[in-house]
Design a protein around this motif. Structure first.
Motif, mmCIF file in Angstrom:
data_model
loop_
_atom_site.group_PDB
_atom_site.id
_atom_site.type_symbol
_atom_site.label_atom_id
_atom_site.label_comp_id
_atom_site.label_asym_id
_atom_site.label_seq_id
_atom_site.Cartn_x
_atom_site.Cartn_y
_atom_site.Cartn_z
ATOM 1 N N PRO A 494 0.785 -1.239 0.000
ATOM 2 C CA PRO A 494 0.000 0.000 0.000
ATOM 3 C C PRO A 494 0.815 1.286 0.000
ATOM 4 C CG PRO A 494 -0.964 -1.589 1.510
ATOM 5 C CD PRO A 494 0.339 -2.169 1.056
ATOM 6 N N ALA A 498 0.552 0.181 -4.329
ATOM 7 C CA ALA A 498 -0.871 0.302 -3.967
ATOM 8 C C ALA A 498 -1.774 -0.170 -5.094
ATOM 9 C CB ALA A 498 -1.201 1.749 -3.582
ATOM 10 N N ASP A 545 -3.990 -2.990 4.834
ATOM 11 C CA ASP A 545 -4.245 -1.569 4.606
ATOM 12 C C ASP A 545 -5.504 -1.127 5.351
ATOM 13 O OD1 ASP A 545 -3.732 0.935 3.536
ATOM 14 O OD2 ASP A 545 -4.882 0.548 1.712
ATOM 15 N N ARG A 553 -5.296 5.314 4.587
ATOM 16 C CA ARG A 553 -5.579 4.162 3.739
ATOM 17 C C ARG A 553 -5.489 4.519 2.264
ATOM 18 N NH1 ARG A 553 -11.183 2.414 6.584
ATOM 19 N NH2 ARG A 553 -10.353 1.481 8.500
ATOM 20 N N GLY A 557 -7.417 -0.435 1.058
ATOM 21 C CA GLY A 557 -8.052 -0.459 2.374
ATOM 22 C C GLY A 557 -9.483 0.026 2.330
#
Length: 701
Positions: A494, A498, A545, A553, A557
């Motif tokens: 992340p 990501a 995440d 986040r 997430g």
């Protein structure tokens, strides 16, 4: 040595990019957000806009992304986005400005009905219903509703600002049509909308503000101007000088419109939870002029590189086509065939170096020249020729696949280092993130993913082939696993790439390579195991995440949060819809599935007219065939699992095709220098070639 070199390079980049610790934006008094549509840093100067310039000298500066749903941002959509803390729209917005520079008109902002000290929008209920029905629902009215629940309110000056200040029912607590009738002491949050850049009106407004006011001045929307990042300034008694930053963009000097929602909500909630917006902060810098120059340069670079994208690649494709035609013509002349092979090696090396050159050119300040577009194009070509020369003339040239491995490894490494340091090269590359029109400002973009994944797989397969030639299948498998794990972690972590769809395609591709390198058959049972491992890894990254605070986040997430808390698959729906829109929006994109099918057919049908030329190349270079098959697996799964997956196969082809051409034309050793030719020949006789077609069974008697 390669690992040590990568780590040293990464640490060196980290040291060069070290930044001071971020500081928060305090709000000891009221917050006033003023929108002056179309304002960029080119419009701001001490003479033209003295009031705005004075604020920039005192506070934090940056650019702001104003795009909502449509390619062209309008004030009505920008205010709805501020109201919802997420991208929002009303009806269909204008499309991107074309080559004719003709700008479609924006929707007219309706006038609210005045009710006592406030106002109301009669059509708000329908607007809200339509907004909540979108694939990614935006809760317009969220800002005012949450502040009212905390005993606070939002005041509006101007009809545009009234949209941002309306609550869930469309009611505006305090409304004034003009600055002269406004009272900035009744509500702690005040929204003000101007119709244009008006420095005099801003100066008048500033004289009427209470003490300790935190003032935000933003360009807000494109409206009648061509798409661009817009200027934003935050000034107040507790706002340090420097560059504005937000976790939503992770780029110094860059905010989104929805981040202003988080700034307003932070008065009652230290970490407001929003779909898109995140609480902005400041990267301190005592030199205001230097900060202004930085954000102006970024905006200029993004504006110029977007203008040159189509022209550059059209000319590049035409030039590459002529170069290939010249090489084919030389092949027809027997006395020129040796020169033709050399020609194809040179063309393949330069073309294979162009993708990574579009990233490395970000190290050159081309945007400060008098003709930035021309300098950008020439710089890319110059870097590509330089890297191509190194590839062809370096010591690795003695191995037939050596130059290709050099360029592939360089491409994957440059993108990896860039991604692990905030993606500054991708941010301004013509093959990068395109932040003015896209929805990603950091991490691994789809074009960068196509390039890095394809080159990482090719590098792993060719290096593994060296070990297989030496009879070391365990080391071949370890090489693939090491490179594969590195690629998956960099792409999916992340804080780096990501990327959710990327690991879902990378893991099966590297697993296919590893199984074949270990001499294991690819069975349905092992395919299911790999699929389960992929789900666990991708889901695990998203869950980790999700465990982080909402304000930091990423979309991974947020997807897990929506799935766990509400059972919604909105991010997945957005990916499917975005990919389908990209596939069907432009007629040429419909050929991408055909390209994928053609690649798969050529790899499988080795005895066909189309497959024989590639089969001749893969039979010469150990494990190249399996590497190309793994690349095709990655393209197929990436095409299906990413929001802009349509672009992955053609972008991957841009780097893989010239490298394969270079390998085919190379006259170097078929085996690396460290592999004895006699031993390699003996192993080829004793064991079937991994890339060769299966032997036909003897006829039954």
């Amino acid at each position: 040595m390669a690992v040590v070199a990568f780590v040293v390079a990464s640490l060196a980049v980290s040291a060069l990019m070290a930044r001071p610790h971020h500081r928060s934006i305090g709000q000891p008094g009221p917050l006033v957000i003023v929108a002056m549509p179309t304002m960029t840093w080119d419009d701001i100067s001490p003479k033209a806009t003295p009031a705005v310039w004075a604020l920039a000298q005192e506070g934090a500066v940056g650019n702001i992304v104003t795009r909502a749903i449509s390619a062209h941002s309008c004030s009505i959509h920008a205010w709805l986005t501020v109201s919802a803390g997420a991208r929002a729209t009303l009806g269909k917005g204008p499309g991107q400005t074309g080559s004719d520079r003709k700008i479609e008109p924006c929707n007219t902002i309706p006038n609210p009905q005045k009710i006592g000290q406030g106002a109301r929008f009669p059509g708000w209920k329908k607007w809200r219903t339509d907004s909540l029905k979108r694939p990614i629902p935006a809760e317009i009215g969220l800002l005012a509703t949450r502040l009212r629940a905390q005993g606070s309110c939002v005041a509006a000056v101007g009809k545009g600002a009234a949209i941002g200040a309306a609550d869930n029912s469309g009611l505006v607590a305090r409304y004034s049509p003009t600055i002269e009738t406004a009272n900035f002491t009744t509500c702690p949050v005040n929204l003000v909308s101007f119709d244009k850049i008006d420095d005099d009106a801003l100066g008048t407004l500033m004289t009427r503000l209470p003490e300790k006011t935190t003032l935000v001045v933003t360009g807000h929307a494109d409206d009648t101007d061509q798409e661009s990042l817009r200027a934003v300034i935050v000034a107040g008694p507790d706002t340090p000088k420097g560059l504005l930053r937000s976790p939503s963009t992770r780029q110094p000097g860059l905010l989104q419109n929805s981040d202003l929602t988080a700034l307003a909500l932070s008065r009652s909630d230290a970490n407001p939870s929003l779909l898109d917006g995140r609480l902005p902060a400041v990267q301190p810098s005592p030199n205001a002029d230097h900060s202004i120059e930085q954000v102006r340069d970024v905006n200029q670079a993004l504006f110029d590189e977007h203008r040159v994208v189509n022209q550059f690649f059209i000319r590049y494709i035409i030039a590459a086509g002529f170069a290939l035609a010249a090489g084919l013509a030389m092949l027809w002349v027997p006395t020129l065939r040796t020169w033709a092979r050399r020609w194809f090696v040179i063309v393949g090396a330069v073309c294979g170096a162009v993708p990574v050159s579009t990233f490395l050119v970000g190290l050159v300040p081309w945007w400060n020249t008098s003709r930035p577009g021309t300098v950008l194009s020439l710089s890319i070509i110059a870097i590509a020729f330089g890297l191509g020369a190194i590839a062809v003339l370096g010591p690795w040239r003695r191995w037939v696949a050596g130059p290709a491995v050099f360029l592939a490894a360089l491409t994957a490494s440059v993108i990896a280092i860039d991604v692990t340091h905030g993606s500054p090269l991708q941010f301004t590359s013509i093959m990068g993130l395109q932040p003015v029109f896209g929805g990603r400002y950091y991490g691994m973009g789809n074009v960068g993913y196509a390039l890095s994944a394809s080159t990482a797989i090719l590098t792993a397969s060719l290096l593994a082939g060296r070990w297989i030639l030496r009879g070391q299948r365990r080391l071949a498998t370890a090489t693939i696993v090491l490179i594969g794990m590195t690629a998956v972690v960099i792409d999916g972590y992340p804080s780096w790439g990501a990327d959710a769809g990327g690991p879902a395609a990378l893991l099966p591709a590297f697993a296919y390579l590893a199984l074949n390198a270990a001499g294991l058959a690819v069975t349905w049972k092992r395919i299911l195991y790999v699929g389960g491992l992929t789900v666990v890894v991708v889901g695990g990254l998203g869950f980790l995440d999700y465990l982080r605070p909402p304000e930091v986040r990423t979309h991974l997430g947020d997807f897990m949060a929506s799935l766990i808390n509400d059972g919604r698959l909105t991010s997945l729906q957005r990916n499917v819809r975005a990919n389908w829109t990209m596939l069907t929006g432009v007629w040429i994109n419909m050929f991408v599935p055909l390209l994928l099918l053609l690649v798969i057919y050529v790899l499988i049908a080795r005895d066909s007219r189309l497959g024989r030329p590639l089969a001749a190349v893969t039979s010469r270079v150990r494990y190249l065939g399996h590497g190309l098959a793994a690349v095709a697996i990655c393209w197929l799964l990436g095409f299906l699992s990413n929001d802009s997956g349509t672009g992955i196969p053609p972008c991957g082809m841009v780097v893989i095709a010239p490298l394969v051409v270079m390998i085919a034309a190379s006259s170097g050793r078929l085996t690396p220098k460290d592999v004895p030719l006699e031993a390699a020949s003996r192993r080829r006789v004793d064991a079937p070639h991994a890339d060769a077609p299966p032997a036909k069974p003897a006829p039954a008697t």
